[in-house]
Scaffold this active site. Structure first.
Site, short mmCIF file in Angstrom:
data_model
loop_
_atom_site.label_atom_id
_atom_site.label_comp_id
_atom_site.label_asym_id
_atom_site.label_seq_id
_atom_site.Cartn_x
_atom_site.Cartn_y
_atom_site.Cartn_z
N ARG A 89 0.87 -1.19 0.00
CA ARG A 89 0.00 0.00 0.00
C ARG A 89 0.89 1.23 0.00
O ARG A 89 1.73 1.39 0.90
CB ARG A 89 -0.95 0.02 1.22
CG ARG A 89 -2.02 -1.06 1.11
CD ARG A 89 -3.18 -0.80 2.05
NE ARG A 89 -4.07 0.23 1.54
CZ ARG A 89 -5.02 0.81 2.31
NH1 ARG A 89 -5.17 0.47 3.56
NH2 ARG A 89 -5.82 1.72 1.78
N ASP A 231 -3.13 9.24 7.33
CA ASP A 231 -2.15 8.27 6.84
C ASP A 231 -0.79 8.92 6.59
O ASP A 231 0.21 8.24 6.46
CB ASP A 231 -2.66 7.63 5.56
CG ASP A 231 -3.86 6.74 5.85
OD1 ASP A 231 -4.97 7.28 6.04
OD2 ASP A 231 -3.68 5.51 5.94
#
Lengths: 342, 342
Positions: A89, A231
């Site tokens: 990711r 994030d």
């Protein structure tokens, strides 16, 4: 505070298990992670998700890889594993942060027990970071206040207290009464499946809404502040977070409500100048199309970028950093400098 | 223009059939409406939805009721039917507008053939209104432009061209190339199930997005304008429409994009001073909870109110009415005065 929730990451005697968050809340089951491929698959398919939890899982995955290979070949295997894990990711900075930290150690000390201890340290530090975020944000949660959050930056995303939820859990433990509104967070419904569930389990008053309902609640004066996780926060203070976060930030700006971002110092990315430089993961269109066999295209960016100008402040383990102050990110820059030195 | 789509409302020899939009696009099936209860159920459960289509269906339902009762008792039955139909969904003004128009006629002329002809006239006029909206808005759709829409104000919501979609269908027929982004429109996904499907059927380039993605597309310069439909425009120009519309209006304001509302004159409510006075339908929490057995509450307002200050203009059958102009709503007020006189 949150003892009824299943642990996101379990590490016992060198064995790694990850709570399969795709099946929550209906089913509580764990994936055994014995190989690099299994770890990458769990990260890519969001069995484990939430920036800090991905970092912790990846650190343990490095320890798992280390345990499966003789010392002579261990460093080479770990270098390759780091590449694969980071590619699983691309957006959350914690993943590469944790993997690089493991690699840095491996280059100076390749012993298995040291690598395992390092992964455990990352996990322990995360607990401490969350608790510090909670302490630094708890005073924002005043009696009767109504907090809107998006996606899941809760215990399931991290460990113990979560990030965006840490001030909520501590305020609740202190007996403060308040309400939380949870955005359902399409397309994968982390808010509906995870946040609403974990807050309700803890006895916090939580109401689920569709992402498109936040505006009308704000217009009616039903929301006092937004707190989300992140994030990645870039050097200029831009916030990369779950798609839909920017939407809330614009709404807060319009309705003059505070927009806070809970950010452990491990999520601050001093290397990247701004959100424009962050690679935003594009996930499969099928997640949006929901199995409808339409002759229709779909977009599915997993994250968006909220410009620093729309952010009220970061709730961090280094304090509540208000963007209106002079040099608000200095404590995070200091932390980043210390980390890269160590 | 849109000949591949199934008709929303079918009326043949005094028989009423409604396309069951809950099952679209997977299944094309019709409900036969022989009683008042069936009509109310179809409206309440959204088998027929979209403000104009609800009005048309209700007008025909009045004709069905009229056909089932002798002339001596007909007016009393129609008065009662009007109450029941209007209560089936409280927010869209077209429903009460059409029902009251049928009732007005019945009070002066109770013959069945006249009542049926009136319902047919309402249906025919709707087609003309949509076409006029298309003509008045078509010039907005310039080559290469990218239009975002929300919910379904398309052919399925109305008849033939739809309202928000009418300028799109006419521009497409004229060979203009443009792109449409369709909000999926949680919780009932009218954008994903209906708008994306009907535009794709017509060969228009359409991309589905989650409601929370509009902000990031606008921030990236990927949207040129928003066009939505409406369930009611009040006397001061406030727009009541599907939940999530206000969200888009705030985003357009922030990113300085035009926000247009397609509004047939039958949807303008000169009697209600502002959006604050409109009863917003609250639908069951189960539509948001999606069957999850959480100990979680949910809100489910079906509509929101966009203040006139956030609206660029109305695309109406009486012209493109720009809110920045002096007395932009005068043509609709004139139309309302004529209607109440007639």
């Amino acid at each position: 505070v949150n003892s009824t929730l299943p642990a996101t990451v379990i590490w016992q005697q060198g064995q790694l298990q990850l709570l399969d968050q795709r099946r929550l809340p209906e089913q509580i089951s764990y994936l055994e992670i014995n190989t690099l491929a299994q770890a990458c698959e769990a990260i890519r398919t969001l069995a484990v998700r939430g920036a800090p939890a991905i970092g912790i899982a990846a650190a343990y995955a490095m320890a798992v890889v280390a345990g499966g290979v003789a010392e002579a070949r261990r460093l080479a295997e770990l270098e390759a594993a780091a590449q694969a894990l980071q590619a699983a990711r691309p957006t959350a900075v914690n993943l590469s942060w944790a993997v690089q930290r493991m690699l840095r150690l491996a280059r100076s000390d390749i012993r298995l027990e040291r690598l395992r201890a390092e992964a455990e340290a990352i996990h322990d530090e995360d607990r401490s970071l969350c608790r510090a975020i909670g302490v630094n944000g708890q005073h924002l949660i005043t009696p009767g206040c109504r907090v809107l959050t998006h996606c899941n930056a809760g215990a399931l995303a991290v460990s113990e207290l979560g990030t965006a939820t840490a001030p909520l859990y501590l305020a609740h433990a202190a007996g403060v009464e308040f309400r939380v509104f949870a955005d359902e967070t399409r397309p994968l419904l982390q808010g509906a499946r995870l946040t609403a569930w974990e807050l309700a389990q803890a006895g916090i008053d939580v109401t689920l809404i569709c992402d498109s309902m936040a505006a009308t609640l704000m217009a009616q004066g039903e929301i006092d502040m937004v707190i989300v996780g992140t994030d990645r926060v870039t050097r200029n203070g831009d916030v990369v977070n779950k798609i839909g976060t920017l939407n809330l930030a614009v709404l807060c700006h319009h309705y003059q409500l505070p927009f806070y971002v809970a950010c452990p110092s491990s999520t601050f990315d001093a290397q990247t100048p701004s959100g424009a430089a962050v690679h935003i993961e594009q996930r499969p269109a099928s997640e949006v199309l929901d199995g409808r066999a339409a002759q229709v295209k779909a977009l599915n960016p997993a994250f968006d970028v909220t410009p620093a100008a729309l952010v009220t402040g970061l709730i961090t383990d280094r304090g509540l950093l208000r963007y209106a102050d002079a040099n608000p990110l200095a404590p995070l820059l200091d932390a980043a400098t210390q980390t890269s030195r160590s």
